[in-house]
Motif scaffolding. Structure first.
Motif, PDB file in Angstrom:
ATOM      1  N   LEU A  13       0.843  -1.188   0.000  1.00  0.00           N
ATOM      2  CA  LEU A  13       0.000   0.000   0.000  1.00  0.00           C
ATOM      3  C   LEU A  13       0.879   1.238   0.000  1.00  0.00           C
ATOM      4  CD1 LEU A  13      -2.689  -0.916   2.684  1.00  0.00           C
ATOM      5  CD2 LEU A  13      -2.819  -1.216   0.216  1.00  0.00           C
ATOM      6  N   ASP A  14       0.619   2.141  -0.948  1.00  0.00           N
ATOM      7  CA  ASP A  14       1.364   3.401  -0.937  1.00  0.00           C
ATOM      8  C   ASP A  14       0.696   4.363   0.048  1.00  0.00           C
ATOM      9  OD1 ASP A  14      -0.839   4.578  -2.216  1.00  0.00           O
ATOM     10  OD2 ASP A  14       0.122   4.584  -4.189  1.00  0.00           O
ATOM     11  N   ASP A  26      -3.073   4.933  -0.563  1.00  0.00           N
ATOM     12  CA  ASP A  26      -3.854   3.755  -0.172  1.00  0.00           C
ATOM     13  C   ASP A  26      -3.990   3.692   1.349  1.00  0.00           C
ATOM     14  OD1 ASP A  26      -4.129   2.907  -2.813  1.00  0.00           O
ATOM     15  OD2 ASP A  26      -2.446   1.503  -2.692  1.00  0.00           O
ATOM     16  N   ARG A  27      -2.909   3.958   2.059  1.00  0.00           N
ATOM     17  CA  ARG A  27      -2.949   3.925   3.523  1.00  0.00           C
ATOM     18  C   ARG A  27      -3.899   4.986   4.060  1.00  0.00           C
ATOM     19  NH1 ARG A  27       2.653   3.237   2.704  1.00  0.00           N
ATOM     20  NH2 ARG A  27       3.089   5.356   3.408  1.00  0.00           N
ATOM     21  N   ILE A  69      -6.500   6.142   2.469  1.00  0.00           N
ATOM     22  CA  ILE A  69      -7.854   5.680   2.146  1.00  0.00           C
ATOM     23  C   ILE A  69      -8.351   4.690   3.195  1.00  0.00           C
ATOM     24  CG2 ILE A  69      -9.206   4.258   0.528  1.00  0.00           C
ATOM     25  CD1 ILE A  69      -7.594   5.598  -1.754  1.00  0.00           C
ATOM     26  N   VAL A  70      -7.558   3.666   3.501  1.00  0.00           N
ATOM     27  CA  VAL A  70      -8.031   2.661   4.470  1.00  0.00           C
ATOM     28  C   VAL A  70      -8.119   3.248   5.881  1.00  0.00           C
ATOM     29  CG1 VAL A  70      -7.336   0.667   3.092  1.00  0.00           C
ATOM     30  CG2 VAL A  70      -5.736   1.607   4.770  1.00  0.00           C
ATOM     31  N   CYS A  78      -9.732   8.094  -7.000  1.00  0.00           N
ATOM     32  CA  CYS A  78     -10.012   7.603  -5.655  1.00  0.00           C
ATOM     33  C   CYS A  78     -10.896   6.357  -5.735  1.00  0.00           C
ATOM     34  CB  CYS A  78     -10.684   8.693  -4.823  1.00  0.00           C
ATOM     35  SG  CYS A  78     -10.996   8.204  -3.113  1.00  0.00           S
ATOM     36  N   ARG A 117      -8.895   3.350  -6.942  1.00  0.00           N
ATOM     37  CA  ARG A 117      -8.055   2.812  -5.860  1.00  0.00           C
ATOM     38  C   ARG A 117      -8.915   2.038  -4.852  1.00  0.00           C
ATOM     39  NH1 ARG A 117      -2.868   4.850  -4.335  1.00  0.00           N
ATOM     40  NH2 ARG A 117      -1.972   6.157  -5.967  1.00  0.00           N
ATOM     41  N   LEU A 118     -10.060   2.597  -4.509  1.00  0.00           N
ATOM     42  CA  LEU A 118     -10.951   1.937  -3.555  1.00  0.00           C
ATOM     43  C   LEU A 118     -11.387   0.570  -4.088  1.00  0.00           C
ATOM     44  CD1 LEU A 118     -12.607   1.966  -0.957  1.00  0.00           C
ATOM     45  CD2 LEU A 118     -14.370   3.218  -2.217  1.00  0.00           C
ATOM     46  N   ARG A 134      -9.831  -1.291  -6.240  1.00  0.00           N
ATOM     47  CA  ARG A 134      -8.662  -2.173  -6.238  1.00  0.00           C
ATOM     48  C   ARG A 134      -8.393  -2.702  -4.841  1.00  0.00           C
ATOM     49  NH1 ARG A 134      -3.951  -1.026  -4.679  1.00  0.00           N
ATOM     50  NH2 ARG A 134      -4.058   1.204  -5.108  1.00  0.00           N
ATOM     51  N   LEU A 135      -8.497  -1.838  -3.830  1.00  0.00           N
ATOM     52  CA  LEU A 135      -8.292  -2.275  -2.443  1.00  0.00           C
ATOM     53  C   LEU A 135      -9.324  -3.329  -2.046  1.00  0.00           C
ATOM     54  CD1 LEU A 135      -7.516   1.210  -0.868  1.00  0.00           C
ATOM     55  CD2 LEU A 135      -5.910  -0.708  -1.057  1.00  0.00           C
ATOM     56  N   TYR A 193      -7.794  -6.071   0.691  1.00  0.00           N
ATOM     57  CA  TYR A 193      -7.399  -5.228   1.812  1.00  0.00           C
ATOM     58  C   TYR A 193      -8.630  -4.782   2.600  1.00  0.00           C
ATOM     59  CZ  TYR A 193      -2.727  -4.949  -0.173  1.00  0.00           C
ATOM     60  OH  TYR A 193      -1.477  -5.268  -0.643  1.00  0.00           O
TER      61      TYR A 193
END
Length: 159
Positions: free
Chosen positions: A6-7, A10-11, A13-14, A39, A42-43, A45-46, A51
């Protein structure tokens, strides 16, 4: 342990979603410094990469009449067999069990159960758990007060 890739965005976002999973994509994008389309990509993909396991509301146990919590250390007879797997499936399916962990130490499993009151706990223990043929011993600890539960996962190690 699988490598976490996680870049920084990403961090963020979570982290934001652990605090408030009801954020709209626009609000989330604003908080993490992206426009809405990237956004959302990315969401997704997570979510797809596992994740993010899901979204749910955190309910207040006492307000819903579930004021009795107990932690049960359960010892079973045998481990590496179909009976142990059956025990796990059965316990996980019990609505009173809100957490189940295979653990090391004196117990084989640690269960967290939630019921309205002591009489319901007794029924759960005697009528359900102790009726499972593989259960050898159960040791209970009753929660007097919950100071912290369901907290967000600590993510500082990802930085």
């Amino acid at each position: 342990m699988p490598k976490c890739e996680l870049d920084a965005i990403d961090r963020r976002i979570v982290t934001e979603l652990q605090t408030n999973a009801r954020l709209s994509n626009i609000e989330l994008a604003d908080k993490v410094g992206l426009s809405p389309s990237p956004c959302l990509r990315r969401l997704r993909r997570l979510e797809r990469d596992g994740y993010i396991d899901g979204y749910r509301a955190t309910l207040r146990r006492g307000r819903l009449g579930l004021g009795f919590s107990a932690f049960l250390g359960v010892k079973i007879n045998g481990h590496a067999n179909d009976q142990a797997l059956s025990f796990e499936r059965t316990v996980v399916a019990m609505p009173e069990v809100v957490a189940c962990h295979l653990v090391s130490g004196e117990a084989d499993y640690l269960l967290e159960i939630v019921v309205p009151e002591l009489e319901d706990y007794q029924r759960f223990l005697v009528d359900k758990l102790l009726n499972l043929p593989i259960v050898r011993e159960v040791r209970s600890s009753i929660a007097i007060q919950t100071l912290k539960a369901g907290a967000p996962l600590p993510l500082a190690h990802l930085a």
